[in-house]
Design an enzyme around this catalytic site. Structure first.
Site, PDB file in Angstrom:
ATOM      1  N   HIS A 116      38.706  36.984  40.824  1.00  0.00           N
ATOM      2  CA  HIS A 116      38.349  37.766  39.642  1.00  0.00           C
ATOM      3  C   HIS A 116      39.520  38.687  39.287  1.00  0.00           C
ATOM      4  CE1 HIS A 116      36.782  40.456  42.961  1.00  0.00           C
ATOM      5  NE2 HIS A 116      37.523  41.306  42.290  1.00  0.00           N
ATOM      6  N   ALA A 117      39.397  39.306  38.130  1.00  0.00           N
ATOM      7  CA  ALA A 117      40.321  40.374  37.728  1.00  0.00           C
ATOM      8  C   ALA A 117      39.456  41.545  37.262  1.00  0.00           C
ATOM      9  CB  ALA A 117      41.241  39.899  36.602  1.00  0.00           C
TER      10      ALA A 117
END
Lengths: 131, 131
Positions: free
Chosen positions: B54-55
């Site tokens: 994820h970011a």
């Protein structure tokens, strides 16, 4: 700061997908009673050692044995001594100000500390007689 | 927050009495560029796993391999991919917002994360296509 807080254990484990392991979480002023200002940890300690041997005028902290075992002796100003064994990474020990504390390390122990203040030597009480 | 910050390694080791082991220290906005609002760590992960994927829109964080080895792949929005190997407890990786990150764990790895925001699911970018 709540002046009535005494040393106590807190379980930081949260539920989740345990197929990829376990997770422990701390949020400022949510499951600990302060804002984190400083974090420190010990590593590569040789054999069994003792750290600590001091108290703080103002600092609050959480200690966690991320690996190995820590045996923490805490003593309040009225003289009561309590021993806590930390040997699982999800449990932390809250230490309020004005509690003398000694930490005995197992030879592979790794201690994480989350502290409520930046480093300030004048906050340390290093002589037991002063305590 | 400094918008120009990129992922980078930081050595947190401080000098001191190494006869009782080593110490690493982080202070808010001193040797990291943010205030710590949340701390989490993984433990007891089975075999090799990957976490992350994820970011974040806003979150900044520091990752440390307190035990074992973490291989972190970070990718910026312009597509550059960098791999960092974390395998010593004194070194952390700073990850800015808008960097996709995957962490591959060795089977005994223990990851510590220090994060700049409380938990907020709306800050996560979990679909790579959205990133």
């Amino acid at each position: 700061m709540n002046e009535n807080l005494k040393p106590h254990l807190i379980d930081f484990r949260i539920s989740g997908n345990t197929e990829i392991g376990y997770l422990a979480v701390i949020e400022n002023n949510k499951n600990i009673p302060f804002d984190i200002k400083r974090v420190f940890w010990t590593y590569y300690n040789p054999d069994m050692i003792t750290r600590g041997r001091h108290a703080h005028y103002k600092l609050e902290q959480i200690l966690v044995a991320m690996a190995g075992k820590l045996t923490v002796l805490s003593e309040g100003i009225n003289g009561e001594v309590t021993t806590y064994v930390l040997d699982t990474p999800n449990v932390g020990l809250y230490i309020p100000p004005m509690y003398w504390h000694d930490m005995e390390f197992s030879d592979n122990a790794l201690m994480l500390s989350l502290a409520s203040l930046p480093y300030d030597e004048s906050d340390y009480i290093r002589k037991y007689d002063d305590f």
